[in-house]
Design an enzyme around this catalytic site. Structure first.
Site, PDB file in Angstrom:
ATOM      1  N   PHE A   1      22.620  50.053 -26.363  1.00  0.00           N
ATOM      2  CA  PHE A   1      22.139  50.333 -27.710  1.00  0.00           C
ATOM      3  C   PHE A   1      23.265  50.191 -28.716  1.00  0.00           C
ATOM      4  CE2 PHE A   1      20.800  53.076 -31.268  1.00  0.00           C
ATOM      5  CZ  PHE A   1      19.557  52.515 -31.517  1.00  0.00           C
TER       6      PHE A   1
ATOM      7  N   LYS B   1      26.741  41.374 -34.423  1.00  0.00           N
ATOM      8  CA  LYS B   1      28.173  41.171 -34.639  1.00  0.00           C
ATOM      9  C   LYS B   1      28.932  41.056 -33.320  1.00  0.00           C
ATOM     10  CE  LYS B   1      27.695  43.925 -38.836  1.00  0.00           C
ATOM     11  NZ  LYS B   1      27.146  42.758 -39.533  1.00  0.00           N
ATOM     12  N   GLY B   2      28.205  40.960 -32.213  1.00  0.00           N
ATOM     13  CA  GLY B   2      28.868  40.790 -30.916  1.00  0.00           C
ATOM     14  C   GLY B   2      29.165  42.087 -30.178  1.00  0.00           C
TER      15      GLY B   2
ATOM     16  N   ASN C   1      10.104  41.279 -25.812  1.00  0.00           N
ATOM     17  CA  ASN C   1      11.362  41.352 -26.555  1.00  0.00           C
ATOM     18  C   ASN C   1      12.141  40.037 -26.385  1.00  0.00           C
ATOM     19  OD1 ASN C   1      13.593  42.175 -27.966  1.00  0.00           O
ATOM     20  ND2 ASN C   1      13.963  44.026 -26.749  1.00  0.00           N
ATOM     21  N   VAL C   2      11.617  38.970 -27.035  1.00  0.00           N
ATOM     22  CA  VAL C   2      12.157  37.619 -26.817  1.00  0.00           C
ATOM     23  C   VAL C   2      13.609  37.481 -27.287  1.00  0.00           C
ATOM     24  CG1 VAL C   2       9.983  36.347 -26.719  1.00  0.00           C
ATOM     25  CG2 VAL C   2      10.990  36.883 -28.940  1.00  0.00           C
TER      26      VAL C   2
ATOM     27  N   TYR D   1      20.203  37.908 -23.233  1.00  0.00           N
ATOM     28  CA  TYR D   1      20.597  38.153 -21.849  1.00  0.00           C
ATOM     29  C   TYR D   1      20.785  36.836 -21.094  1.00  0.00           C
ATOM     30  CZ  TYR D   1      19.201  43.017 -22.734  1.00  0.00           C
ATOM     31  OH  TYR D   1      19.104  44.277 -23.241  1.00  0.00           O
TER      32      TYR D   1
END
Lengths: 186, 186
Positions: B113, B121-122, B151-152, B158
């Site tokens: 999270f 921002k990575g 949750n595309v 991922y």
């Protein structure tokens, strides 16, 4: 289990690999195995190892048909003190997981396996029930595991046991070279 | 996170619930949290607590736009020894799991999270990379987590990180009254 799940291509376990990574912690704190041991004569249970916090669960089961185990010799697990041998018929491997939504630990069941000649006799239910009972005893919030979507018999069995199959969640896995690539990531 | 996942109806966590069930074990042996702490000025890291086996990871990030955190006061996490405050911007909670197919432990990521104003921002990649790097360091075989199939954006993220989404597996969950029913099962 790998054969049944059609997943032998990703099974690379060896006896020494299992020995060196399992059985290093007290029960329930980390990876835990309940072994299903069967004998034709009653067990004389030794007292549980001190500090383990878990005593073997003893059950007498009456079967309608005699049970023939063609691989009994390979799966022998010592003597029960009586004349009949003890055989390993299955196992369940589980470990603690955690839900931040519940703010409670739970158990995740990695494997539930009963050897072929012992199936359809209630032993799988017995193993999974033992994990669920232990979760309740510890005040845990959930017991979870995964099932292949084509394994309809397993899904029916799990639903009968009170589990819900969650349709929306998908497992993401980072492994092999893709995982190795993170060696120097941080 | 519960709001984002449209799952507030199953979120019953409280601060005292979390406090009493987390942070009771050395890092990596059980439930572990990496906290993402951010400050406008450099950190002066204290030495890691003895025996923890883990030193904080320090990174300097240059952002194109100034970052405004409207809830900075609520998420303040002490001082870094300099004039600017330190704020918690996100976290990843994970714990060991086990694969009998690999005969190796892995890590399961329960939550990843990043607070809204710190997204894109990575930082999410940084948190997940830190878990993956630690898995490699420990010789573990996998890092796994779950994602909602709608949750595309997360799935794309991922997959870019090298993970595979497994289409066939479904989660089974025994909880609430259905779990409680096993209290006296064994």
């Amino acid at each position: 289990m790998a054969v049944f799940e059609k997943l032998t291509h990703i099974c690379s376990a060896t006896e020494s690999g299992l020995s060196s990574t399992l059985f290093n912690s007290p029960p329930f704190q980390s990876f835990t195995v309940f072994l299903l041991e069967i004998s034709h004569s009653p067990f004389f249970n030794p007292p549980p190892p001190s500090g383990s916090g878990f005593a073997p669960i003893d059950r007498i089961v009456s079967l309608e048909l005699p049970l023939v185990d063609p691989e009994a010799e390979s799966f022998k697990s010592g003597s029960n003190g009586a004349e009949n041998e003890v055989v390993v018929a299955g196992f369940v491997l589980f470990f603690p997981n955690y839900s931040t939504f519940l703010a409670k630990p739970g158990f995740y069941v990695e494997d539930l396996f009963v050897r072929e000649c012992y199936r359809r006799k209630g032993f799988g239910r017995m193993l999974l029930s033992a994990v669920a009972a232990q979760a309740v005893k510890l005040g845990y919030g959930r017991v979870e595991w995964v099932v292949l979507d084509w394994n309809v018999n397993a899904i029916k069995f799990y639903e009968k046991m009170g589990a819900k199959v969650l349709p929306e969640w998908r497992i993401c896995r980072l492994t092999g070279d893709q995982l190795e690539a993170y060696r120097d990531a941080m």
